[in-house]
Scaffold this active site. Sequence first.
Site, PDB file in Angstrom:
ATOM      1  N   LYS A 140      31.262  29.222  47.958  1.00  0.00           N
ATOM      2  CA  LYS A 140      29.892  29.078  48.427  1.00  0.00           C
ATOM      3  C   LYS A 140      29.387  30.464  48.774  1.00  0.00           C
ATOM      4  O   LYS A 140      30.125  31.259  49.340  1.00  0.00           O
ATOM      5  CB  LYS A 140      29.926  28.196  49.679  1.00  0.00           C
ATOM      6  CG  LYS A 140      28.591  27.672  50.101  1.00  0.00           C
ATOM      7  CD  LYS A 140      28.340  26.328  49.485  1.00  0.00           C
ATOM      8  CE  LYS A 140      27.014  25.752  49.857  1.00  0.00           C
ATOM      9  NZ  LYS A 140      26.534  24.844  48.802  1.00  0.00           N
ATOM     10  N   GLU A 145      20.318  21.121  35.848  1.00  0.00           N
ATOM     11  CA  GLU A 145      21.029  20.955  37.114  1.00  0.00           C
ATOM     12  C   GLU A 145      22.124  19.890  36.982  1.00  0.00           C
ATOM     13  O   GLU A 145      23.222  20.041  37.517  1.00  0.00           O
ATOM     14  CB  GLU A 145      20.026  20.603  38.232  1.00  0.00           C
ATOM     15  CG  GLU A 145      20.611  20.352  39.600  1.00  0.00           C
ATOM     16  CD  GLU A 145      21.422  21.505  40.187  1.00  0.00           C
ATOM     17  OE1 GLU A 145      21.394  22.618  39.636  1.00  0.00           O
ATOM     18  OE2 GLU A 145      22.123  21.272  41.186  1.00  0.00           O
TER      19      GLU A 145
HETATM   20  C1  F6R Z   1      25.813  25.286  42.314  1.00  0.00           C
HETATM   21  C2  F6R Z   1      25.696  26.274  43.357  1.00  0.00           C
HETATM   22  C3  F6R Z   1      25.332  27.658  42.984  1.00  0.00           C
HETATM   23  C4  F6R Z   1      24.282  28.207  43.960  1.00  0.00           C
HETATM   24  C5  F6R Z   1      24.012  29.680  43.664  1.00  0.00           C
HETATM   25  C6  F6R Z   1      22.902  30.223  44.529  1.00  0.00           C
HETATM   26  O1  F6R Z   1      26.106  24.032  42.832  1.00  0.00           O
HETATM   27  O2  F6R Z   1      25.907  25.995  44.508  1.00  0.00           O
HETATM   28  O3  F6R Z   1      24.883  27.731  41.671  1.00  0.00           O
HETATM   29  O4  F6R Z   1      23.128  27.446  43.835  1.00  0.00           O
HETATM   30  O5  F6R Z   1      25.172  30.411  43.883  1.00  0.00           O
HETATM   31  O6  F6R Z   1      23.197  30.080  45.874  1.00  0.00           O
HETATM   32  P1  F6R Z   1      22.086  30.222  46.980  1.00  0.00           P
HETATM   33  O7  F6R Z   1      21.154  29.074  46.829  1.00  0.00           O
HETATM   34  O8  F6R Z   1      22.840  30.170  48.270  1.00  0.00           O
HETATM   35  O9  F6R Z   1      21.408  31.522  46.746  1.00  0.00           O
END
Ligand code: F6R
Length: 613
Positions: A608, A486
């Site tokens: 995001k 991480e």
């Molecule tokens: C890294 C990051 C991505 C998310 C991944 C999963 O900082 O933000 O690696 O963790 O795209 O996203 P979720 O948790 O929304 O399924």
Amino acid sequence: MCGIVAYTGKKREIVPTLLDALVRLEYRGYDSAGIAVSCPDGIEILKTSGKVKALQEKVSSDWKEKVKDAVAGIAHTRWATHGPPTEINAHPHTDEKKNFALVHNGIIDNYSAIKERLQAKGVKFSSETDTEALAHLIAECYMGDLCNAVAAALKQVTGTFGIAVISRDSPGVIVAARKGSPIVIGVGEDEAFVASDVSPLLPYTKRVIYLNDNDIAVVRPDRIDIRNMDNIPVSREVAHIGWDIKAAEKGGHEHFMIKEIFEQPEAIANALRGRMDTELGTSKLDGLNFSETDVAGISRIIIAACGTSLHAGMLGEYFFEDLANIPVEVDQAAEFRYRNPIIQKGTLALAISQSGETADTLAAVREAKLKGAIVASICNVVGSTIARETGRGVYLHAGPEIGVASTKAFTCEVAILLLMALKFGRAARLSRQSGFALISEIEKASGLVKNVIDGAQKIEKIARKYARARDFFFIGRGYLYPVALEGALKLKEISYIHAEGYHAAELKHGPIALLDENVPVVVMANDLPGKDKIIGNLQECRARKAPVIAIVTEGDKDAKKYSDDFIEIPRASDFVTPLPTVVALQLFAYYTARERGCSIDQPRNLAKSVTVE
Ligand code: F6R
């Protein structure tokens, strides 16, 4: 991945309202943006490459005057999939006569076939996007009713979509639909919104309706009609958003990321609040809806997630195995989906996702369900698709995470996994006393994280020293192996430094060839089992002249003396140590990126919520 927002009503000036909402959505995509408004004389459109700021600057007073009587509008911030982020490829897209304008999230898989068919009929395309094909298709299907035209067009497409459409003939009407890409309707008094997530709606309304897949909604200021694609009315309840507008603003911080890092003591406390049973030495996770017998029937757990959530899942594996004696597999969600996994009776498939919308994680949930697994999720976004489709799970209550690099979601996911493992452990071999002991450790988590945050200045100083490095390694063992992964992910995504996370034992099986005096290694050398071995690994790095930044436990006497720099983490149990440790790495990544002048909240090429495969 892209962001959609739309408005209908006369209570607000449409253009500033949509532009303001787009800024709040920009974390979902930020390579181009556009707006279309429905005026008495037709549809007016403005688009640009670049960020929403560029669009705001393009809105001249003449254009504002021209569209002052607009009654509805749609807007979009893009993360390019088909065609580069140019003005032409920016959304909204229209048909040739500009009778319809459309914003779209997702991917139309069969757009080439549709495009070829329409081009053969003489339809002219102007962009390279898949979305434009849908705009022309809606025009082709239009027989006087916008909703029917959209439904007819959508029946011809394969792929995923969340869309909002306006038309010249129906000013004041927005038609929205979803399949695989979220759409939420904001319900106001004589006004209504459509958006791809709730964040742009927070200043205007807390009443929302989440569309289900294959829903199509006709949204007017005073009326919202929802049906399925076969024109059968469906009813969807109005939900209340619990998030405060302040939670989605920077609140005086330079970036969302640092705000969210600093919020972690509170976020973790919120995630844990009311969920520890100090009488029985277990946890209370009502959303899981598992009786003790149900828990006892779970013989195997498969965790599916992506990115940062995947790293949290890897920690979950240690927790469940150590505390509950349940075998666990952790799968990158896309791999789970495509490799034909074996699901037996008693298999729990646990999806972890901050957004609750990640396409691969969602697909893994569907595959697991299909194969008869018990499914559950850990999500942050309330009402998100994964949360709804799993039907049981635990919310993080971390508040909105806007910075593209995930921080507080990770620590809260880990905290929830710990609570779940405690619950499962208590239903198996964990004694009441051990349950109490673990609870008292978990209760310290928030304070431990605060302690690291209080030492942020020292971390900043070290980060500055190494900010010009081109490559980094992060190594760890046991509970700190996922933390090393991480830490490397955080650094690479926001600072653009090439950073690799490795198990410390794996280094000498190849990667050590890359070490020299220009490649710093961050070594998780906390006082946890295996420390003597990690010190050996640290020495191996030093022998190759690699500068070593050791993460050590307060009071450490050995790892420190072999390292060039060190960051101290308060002493805690094995289970909880990953939390303060990862926060130190988040701060390290943040200050490195800041020193390099990077776009921290919106790193290049990222967005995001990854809603495409
Ligand atoms: C890294 C990051 C991505 C998310 C991944 C999963 O900082 O933000 O690696 O963790 O795209 O996203 P979720 O948790 O929304 O399924």
